[in-house]
Scaffold this motif. Structure first.
Motif, mmCIF file in Angstrom:
data_model
loop_
_atom_site.group_PDB
_atom_site.id
_atom_site.type_symbol
_atom_site.label_atom_id
_atom_site.label_comp_id
_atom_site.label_asym_id
_atom_site.label_seq_id
_atom_site.Cartn_x
_atom_site.Cartn_y
_atom_site.Cartn_z
ATOM 1 N N GLU A 1 -5.405 -4.836 9.322
ATOM 2 C CA GLU A 1 -5.156 -3.721 8.410
ATOM 3 C C GLU A 1 -6.304 -3.551 7.421
ATOM 4 N N GLU B 1 -8.848 -0.261 6.772
ATOM 5 C CA GLU B 1 -9.057 0.334 5.451
ATOM 6 C C GLU B 1 -10.541 0.378 5.097
ATOM 7 N N VAL C 1 -4.691 -3.836 17.298
ATOM 8 C CA VAL C 1 -3.815 -2.808 16.729
ATOM 9 C C VAL C 1 -3.366 -1.869 17.835
ATOM 10 N N SER D 1 -1.343 -7.710 11.291
ATOM 11 C CA SER D 1 -1.261 -6.400 11.942
ATOM 12 C C SER D 1 0.207 -6.074 12.172
#
Length: 299
Positions: free
Chosen positions: A134, A138, A152, A203
């Motif tokens: 994650e 970002e 992912v 994740s």
């Protein structure tokens, strides 16, 4: 575009948006509070909209302010990248690449990729950061990373992806586990065991995939510990604190007192994927992608 806006305006705006407090923001900027207020009012006059909702007690971003903050963060990130690239060129380097990765990437393609890239492109500086899936997404969105190695299920439209390795899972148990010698071990044999798993912070989609393994075997695991680090999982398992499910490639490269039971018969598979921002103009992007594709073709 309105050319009355200057970088100093945007810098003042960014600091105030972070602090949401005029005095604290003014202190950070080493200017007076009335001076900061004048700069923000000037911006609002130029943009013909309110950027902050102010009361006697609070300062909050308006919807226009939230949009501007996102764009300003991208702008300053790009300016920082420009400065980095110029510094590298001045040093005689081609460019600098910032790579994010999860632990399993180190056990698969990453070492070969770095060795090959360094051999062919010795003037590229590479910085490595072990980060959760994650966080990589970002940071790629803000151009604070150039590439990420993640697990992912799907990516945002601005993120491009290239599958690297699809593999099955393995069950991790202590070396002295009493079930170790049982023939034809199944996951259901461990349904009463405590489980140690990668957390959702690693994740969300990966966590959901692992939980689907348990659903297929008709039991809900007793998850006692969660972490984002593979070595931590192995050390906890070796201490008898539970068993774990991990991507099979993680059995390589770690010297830990655990055994791996391959779960090749289950339907779930996990894919290590290379991701990057399609809007990233770093000149090293194409060089790394070319090398990754060569390595995949050789395999």
């Amino acid at each position: 575009m309105n050319y009355q806006i200057e970088l100093r305006h945007l810098h003042y705006f960014k600091v105030l948006a972070e602090e949401l407090h005029f005095r604290k923001a003014a202190d950070r900027l080493f200017i007076s509070q009335p001076g900061l207020s004048r700069q923000i009012k000037q911006m609002e006059s130029i943009y013909k909209t309110t950027l902050f909702e102010r009361t006697k007690r609070t300062v909050q971003l308006t919807e226009a302010g939230k949009y501007l903050l996102h764009e300003v963060e991208l702008l300053f990130s790009q300016l920082s990248n420009i400065q980095t690239q110029i510094e590298k060129i001045a040093e005689g380097k081609i460019t600098s690449l910032k790579l994010g990765f999860i632990g399993s990437a180190v056990q698969t393609i990453l070492p070969k990729l770095l060795a090959s890239l360094k051999q062919k492109q010795p003037l590229i500086d590479i910085t490595l950061n072990e980060l959760s899936n994650e966080m990589q997404l970002e940071m790629l969105g803000r151009n604070e990373l150039d590439f990420g190695f993640v697990r992912v299920d799907g990516t945002p439209p601005h993120i491009k992806s290239l599958p690297i390795l699809t593999e099955h899972f393995a069950l991790v148990i202590p070396k002295n586990h009493p079930l170790k010698s049982k023939p034809n071990l199944q996951l259901t044999d461990f349904k009463d065991e405590p489980f140690i798993l990668f957390s959702k912070a690693y994740s969300i989609s990966y966590y959901d995939l692992v939980m689907s393994i348990f659903r297929d075997h008709d039991f809900v695991p007793h998850v006692t510990l969660r972490t984002v680090n593979a070595l931590s999982i192995f050390n906890l398992v070796s201490q008898g604190l539970g068993v774990a499910i991990v991507p099979s490639s993680l059995k390589n490269g770690y010297s830990t007192d655990v055994d791996f039971i391959e779960l090749e018969q289950i339907r779930q598979r996990t894919t290590l994927t290379l991701i990057w921002n399609r809007e990233n103009r770093n000149p090293g992007i194409s060089a790394l992608l070319e090398e990754v594709k060569h390595l995949l073709e050789d395999n």
